[in-house]
Design a protein around this motif. Structure first.
Motif, PDB file in Angstrom:
ATOM      1  N   TYR A  99       5.896 -18.777  -4.636  1.00 47.76           N
ATOM      2  CA  TYR A  99       6.236 -19.546  -3.429  1.00 47.76           C
ATOM      3  C   TYR A  99       5.545 -18.972  -2.211  1.00 47.76           C
ATOM      4  CZ  TYR A  99      10.009 -16.189  -4.276  1.00 47.76           C
ATOM      5  OH  TYR A  99      10.725 -15.080  -4.603  1.00 47.76           O
ATOM      6  N   GLY A 152      -0.519  -9.286 -10.501  1.00 43.31           N
ATOM      7  CA  GLY A 152      -0.397 -10.744 -10.517  1.00 43.31           C
ATOM      8  C   GLY A 152      -0.577 -11.279  -9.103  1.00 43.31           C
ATOM      9  N   ARG A 153       0.155 -12.338  -8.806  1.00 40.42           N
ATOM     10  CA  ARG A 153      -0.044 -13.005  -7.510  1.00 40.42           C
ATOM     11  C   ARG A 153       0.225 -12.069  -6.332  1.00 40.42           C
ATOM     12  NH1 ARG A 153       3.088 -15.990 -10.850  1.00 40.42           N
ATOM     13  NH2 ARG A 153       2.220 -17.927 -11.649  1.00 40.42           N
ATOM     14  N   ILE A 154       1.386 -11.422  -6.372  1.00 42.01           N
ATOM     15  CA  ILE A 154       1.768 -10.570  -5.236  1.00 42.01           C
ATOM     16  C   ILE A 154       0.925  -9.301  -5.213  1.00 42.01           C
ATOM     17  CG2 ILE A 154       3.660  -9.229  -4.225  1.00 42.01           C
ATOM     18  CD1 ILE A 154       5.583 -11.368  -5.471  1.00 42.01           C
ATOM     19  N   ASP A 173      -2.001  -2.842 -15.151  1.00 44.69           N
ATOM     20  CA  ASP A 173      -1.341  -4.080 -15.555  1.00 44.69           C
ATOM     21  C   ASP A 173      -1.415  -4.162 -17.073  1.00 44.69           C
ATOM     22  OD1 ASP A 173      -0.788  -7.026 -13.887  1.00 44.69           O
ATOM     23  OD2 ASP A 173      -0.882  -7.042 -16.060  1.00 44.69           O
ATOM     24  N   PRO A 206       7.025  -7.543 -13.287  1.00 46.16           N
ATOM     25  CA  PRO A 206       8.393  -8.018 -13.537  1.00 46.16           C
ATOM     26  C   PRO A 206       9.236  -6.931 -14.193  1.00 46.16           C
ATOM     27  CG  PRO A 206       6.891  -8.912 -15.181  1.00 46.16           C
ATOM     28  CD  PRO A 206       6.049  -8.117 -14.225  1.00 46.16           C
ATOM     29  N   THR A 211       9.115  -2.248 -18.580  1.00 48.48           N
ATOM     30  CA  THR A 211       8.970  -1.722 -17.214  1.00 48.48           C
ATOM     31  C   THR A 211      10.268  -1.126 -16.664  1.00 48.48           C
ATOM     32  OG1 THR A 211       9.454  -3.891 -16.248  1.00 48.48           O
ATOM     33  CG2 THR A 211       7.131  -3.358 -16.620  1.00 48.48           C
ATOM     34  N   THR A 232       9.230  -3.628  -4.125  1.00 53.53           N
ATOM     35  CA  THR A 232       9.659  -4.951  -3.652  1.00 53.53           C
ATOM     36  C   THR A 232       9.806  -5.901  -4.832  1.00 53.53           C
ATOM     37  OG1 THR A 232       7.347  -5.567  -3.284  1.00 53.53           O
ATOM     38  CG2 THR A 232       8.567  -4.776  -1.363  1.00 53.53           C
ATOM     39  N   ARG A 234      11.784  -5.452  -8.573  1.00 58.79           N
ATOM     40  CA  ARG A 234      13.149  -5.494  -9.083  1.00 58.79           C
ATOM     41  C   ARG A 234      13.699  -4.071  -9.104  1.00 58.79           C
ATOM     42  NH1 ARG A 234      13.049  -9.959  -7.879  1.00 58.79           N
ATOM     43  NH2 ARG A 234      13.434 -11.850  -9.088  1.00 58.79           N
ATOM     44  N   ASP A 258      13.034  -2.586  -1.207  1.00 63.13           N
ATOM     45  CA  ASP A 258      13.587  -3.904  -0.867  1.00 63.13           C
ATOM     46  C   ASP A 258      14.556  -4.354  -1.952  1.00 63.13           C
ATOM     47  OD1 ASP A 258      13.694  -6.327   0.771  1.00 63.13           O
ATOM     48  OD2 ASP A 258      12.713  -7.312  -0.931  1.00 63.13           O
ATOM     49  N   HIS A 295      16.602  -7.072  -0.248  1.00 61.72           N
ATOM     50  CA  HIS A 295      15.907  -8.114  -1.011  1.00 61.72           C
ATOM     51  C   HIS A 295      15.471  -9.242  -0.066  1.00 61.72           C
ATOM     52  CE1 HIS A 295      15.499  -9.493  -5.403  1.00 61.72           C
ATOM     53  NE2 HIS A 295      14.626 -10.144  -4.675  1.00 61.72           N
ATOM     54  N   PHE A 298      11.062 -11.943   0.338  1.00 67.39           N
ATOM     55  CA  PHE A 298      10.675 -13.357   0.170  1.00 67.39           C
ATOM     56  C   PHE A 298      10.978 -14.186   1.422  1.00 67.39           C
ATOM     57  CE2 PHE A 298      14.624 -15.797   0.033  1.00 67.39           C
ATOM     58  CZ  PHE A 298      15.560 -14.769   0.047  1.00 67.39           C
TER      59      PHE A 298
HETATM   60  P1  NAI Z   1       3.136 -12.478 -11.477  1.00 66.33           P
HETATM   61  O1  NAI Z   1       3.709 -13.000 -12.752  1.00 66.33           O
HETATM   62  O2  NAI Z   1       2.099 -13.270 -10.771  1.00 66.33           O
HETATM   63  O3  NAI Z   1       2.547 -11.006 -11.711  1.00 66.33           O
HETATM   64  C1  NAI Z   1       3.210 -10.027 -12.449  1.00 66.33           C
HETATM   65  C2  NAI Z   1       2.155  -9.124 -13.036  1.00 66.33           C
HETATM   66  O4  NAI Z   1       2.820  -8.082 -13.749  1.00 66.33           O
HETATM   67  C3  NAI Z   1       1.240  -9.849 -14.040  1.00 66.33           C
HETATM   68  O5  NAI Z   1      -0.120  -9.585 -13.758  1.00 66.33           O
HETATM   69  C4  NAI Z   1       1.653  -9.263 -15.382  1.00 66.33           C
HETATM   70  O6  NAI Z   1       0.573  -9.182 -16.302  1.00 66.33           O
HETATM   71  C5  NAI Z   1       2.127  -7.889 -14.959  1.00 66.33           C
HETATM   72  N1  NAI Z   1       2.944  -7.230 -15.954  1.00 66.33           N
HETATM   73  C6  NAI Z   1       3.761  -7.800 -16.885  1.00 66.33           C
HETATM   74  N2  NAI Z   1       4.307  -6.844 -17.655  1.00 66.33           N
HETATM   75  C7  NAI Z   1       3.811  -5.652 -17.208  1.00 66.33           C
HETATM   76  C8  NAI Z   1       3.990  -4.310 -17.601  1.00 66.33           C
HETATM   77  N3  NAI Z   1       4.775  -3.985 -18.639  1.00 66.33           N
HETATM   78  N4  NAI Z   1       3.334  -3.349 -16.918  1.00 66.33           N
HETATM   79  C9  NAI Z   1       2.506  -3.667 -15.881  1.00 66.33           C
HETATM   80  N5  NAI Z   1       2.300  -4.934 -15.459  1.00 66.33           N
HETATM   81  C10 NAI Z   1       2.943  -5.898 -16.121  1.00 66.33           C
HETATM   82  O7  NAI Z   1       4.392 -12.219 -10.546  1.00 66.33           O
HETATM   83  P2  NAI Z   1       4.414 -12.101  -8.954  1.00 66.33           P
HETATM   84  O8  NAI Z   1       4.609 -13.447  -8.365  1.00 66.33           O
HETATM   85  O9  NAI Z   1       3.276 -11.275  -8.501  1.00 66.33           O
HETATM   86  O10 NAI Z   1       5.768 -11.288  -8.745  1.00 66.33           O
HETATM   87  C11 NAI Z   1       5.893  -9.932  -9.136  1.00 66.33           C
HETATM   88  C12 NAI Z   1       7.358  -9.524  -9.070  1.00 66.33           C
HETATM   89  O11 NAI Z   1       7.781  -9.544  -7.708  1.00 66.33           O
HETATM   90  C13 NAI Z   1       8.311 -10.501  -9.767  1.00 66.33           C
HETATM   91  O12 NAI Z   1       8.444 -10.192 -11.131  1.00 66.33           O
HETATM   92  C14 NAI Z   1       9.594 -10.316  -9.032  1.00 66.33           C
HETATM   93  O13 NAI Z   1      10.352  -9.357  -9.748  1.00 66.33           O
HETATM   94  C15 NAI Z   1       9.179  -9.713  -7.692  1.00 66.33           C
HETATM   95  N6  NAI Z   1       9.525 -10.569  -6.556  1.00 66.33           N
HETATM   96  C16 NAI Z   1      10.289 -10.032  -5.552  1.00 66.33           C
HETATM   97  C17 NAI Z   1      10.632 -10.761  -4.440  1.00 66.33           C
HETATM   98  C18 NAI Z   1      11.434 -10.184  -3.313  1.00 66.33           C
HETATM   99  O14 NAI Z   1      11.914 -10.921  -2.435  1.00 66.33           O
HETATM  100  N7  NAI Z   1      11.598  -8.881  -3.223  1.00 66.33           N
HETATM  101  C19 NAI Z   1      10.226 -12.172  -4.328  1.00 66.33           C
HETATM  102  C20 NAI Z   1       9.371 -12.631  -5.424  1.00 66.33           C
HETATM  103  C21 NAI Z   1       9.066 -11.846  -6.489  1.00 66.33           C
END
Ligand code: NAI
Length: 344
Positions: A99, A152-154, A173, A206, A211, A232, A234, A258, A295, A298
């Motif tokens: 988002y 990933g994205r973030i 990663d 994630p 992890t 930031t 989990r 966070d 938290h 976002f």
């Molecule tokens: P994403 O799915 O785009 O990227 C996650 C990355 O982690 C991917 O590249 C994936 O290959 C990698 N990954 C998966 N398993 C792994 C492992 N065992 N070791 C290392 N890397 C691994 O997700 P995005 O959008 O970048 O979000 C990342 C995290 O941010 C989410 O999982 C969520 O927990 C957290 N988040 C926190 C927010 C907040 O308000 N604090 C808001 C949104 C997301």
């Protein structure tokens, strides 16, 4: 389509009302979180709309199925609060995969700068007309090495910002995206080297079995003295007890959190007049080099609008086509999305 919206906050409503009204989806807002005691509130609704600290375990899934609820619409990306294996074949789970990666990455940077330049201390001091600089020495980010776990994205937005500061990036990663590595400022490596060489470590992966407590006692022992830890993603990526011990022993120079392992009973609520039972969190917050936000990474206008828009699109798409590209699936054998959405 009628949805029971759990853990509703005032800032959620404007966007959900707007996109819901435009698409024929109505929301009934409940301040309470979804759990075994509150699942009954979903009676008569087509689905539930939930956030990060709502509990969608086996008992809740059974109750929702008994009530005829067919859809759990997560209004977040992470889904560690859903028992996906149990949900499979019983109830459909939709999520918002992205988002605003900028919201979270920028918050991580905000916390980092606040911490290393002691902005949180300066804010309090100058309000009290204390203009002393003692104890305020920070360090340049330029030239430092930042370890990024999860690209990933973030993680990628975070890396881009770090490059702008002139930092070197060591990335890890499970599924590396080699195209972002230039071999010079950004390089993929293993966790051992990342822990040993990073001045700052930021988590953007994630929460999975792999992890869980990736930053624990052993990892912290391998880190540089004075390392800054940013989480930031989990809470349970970091063993909070081990982090506290490493802060007390001066191994960790600062922590920017966070998210917190046991946040679900506390975060998003006002406990200012209460006595907090969680001694680890209370001790962490008491540290001058720990910054905690609840938290909120976002929480930008852009992200709230995107969350509502995608959640409503997911719901409408699901009820129209019986499938949705943002449906989660376990038949693929992992916690990753089923891109086809056809496994269910
Ligand atoms: P994403 O799915 O785009 O990227 C996650 C990355 O982690 C991917 O590249 C994936 O290959 C990698 N990954 C998966 N398993 C792994 C492992 N065992 N070791 C290392 N890397 C691994 O997700 P995005 O959008 O970048 O979000 C990342 C995290 O941010 C989410 O999982 C969520 O927990 C957290 N988040 C926190 C927010 C907040 O308000 N604090 C808001 C949104 C997301």
């Amino acid at each position: 389509m009628r949805f029971a919206f759990f853990d509703a906050k005032p800032y959620d409503k404007p966007s959900f009302e707007k996109y819901g009204a435009e698409n024929g989806v109505s929301f009934k807002y409940f301040e309470t979180k979804l759990n075994e005691d509150t699942a009954e509130l979903a009676r008569g609704f087509d689905g539930v709309c939930v956030f990060v600290n709502d509990v969608v375990n086996a008992a809740v899934i059974d109750k929702l199925c008994e009530l005829g609820v067919r859809v759990v619409a997560l209004r977040c990306a992470g889904f560690n609060n859903v028992d996906m294996k149990y949900a499979f074949g019983k109830i459909h789970v939709l999520r918002v995969p992205a988002y605003s990666p900028y919201a979270v990455a920028e918050h991580a940077i905000a916390m980092l700068l606040t911490s290393v330049r002691r902005i949180h201390k300066a804010y309090i001091r100058t309000r009290d007309f204390n203009f002393s600089l003692s104890g305020m020495t920070g360090f340049d980010l330029h030239g430092k090495t930042v370890g990024v776990i999860g690209t990933g994205r973030i993680g990628r937005v975070f890396i881009d910002i770090c490059r702008g500061f002139g930092m070197k990036v060591l990335a890890y990663d499970k599924f590396p995206a080699e195209e972002i590595a230039d071999g010079e400022t950004v390089r993929y490596t293993d966790l051992d080297e990342l822990f040993e060489k990073s001045d700052i470590i930021s988590l953007h992966c994630p929460l999975t079995d792999d992890t869980y407590h990736v930053i624990g006692k052993e990892a912290l022992e391998r880190c540089k003295k004075g390392v800054v830890i940013i989480n930031t993603s989990r809470g349970a990526l970091v063993d909070a007890e081990a982090l506290l011990a490493a802060i007390k022993s001066r191994k960790v120079g600062a922590a920017c959190l966070d998210v917190y392992e046991e946040e679900s009973e506390l975060f998003f609520e006002d406990f200012s007049g209460h006595i907090i039972d969680d001694d680890i969190l209370a001790r962490l917050i008491s540290m001058p080099n720990v910054i905690v936000s609840s938290h909120q990474a976002f929480l930008t206008e852009e992200a709230l609008s995107n969350i509502a828009e995608t959640t409503v699109k997911n719901i409408v798409g699901f009820f129209r086509d019986q499938q949705c590209p943002n449906e989660l699936c376990f038949r693929c054998g992992s916690a990753e999305d089923c891109k086809s959405g056809k496994c269910f």
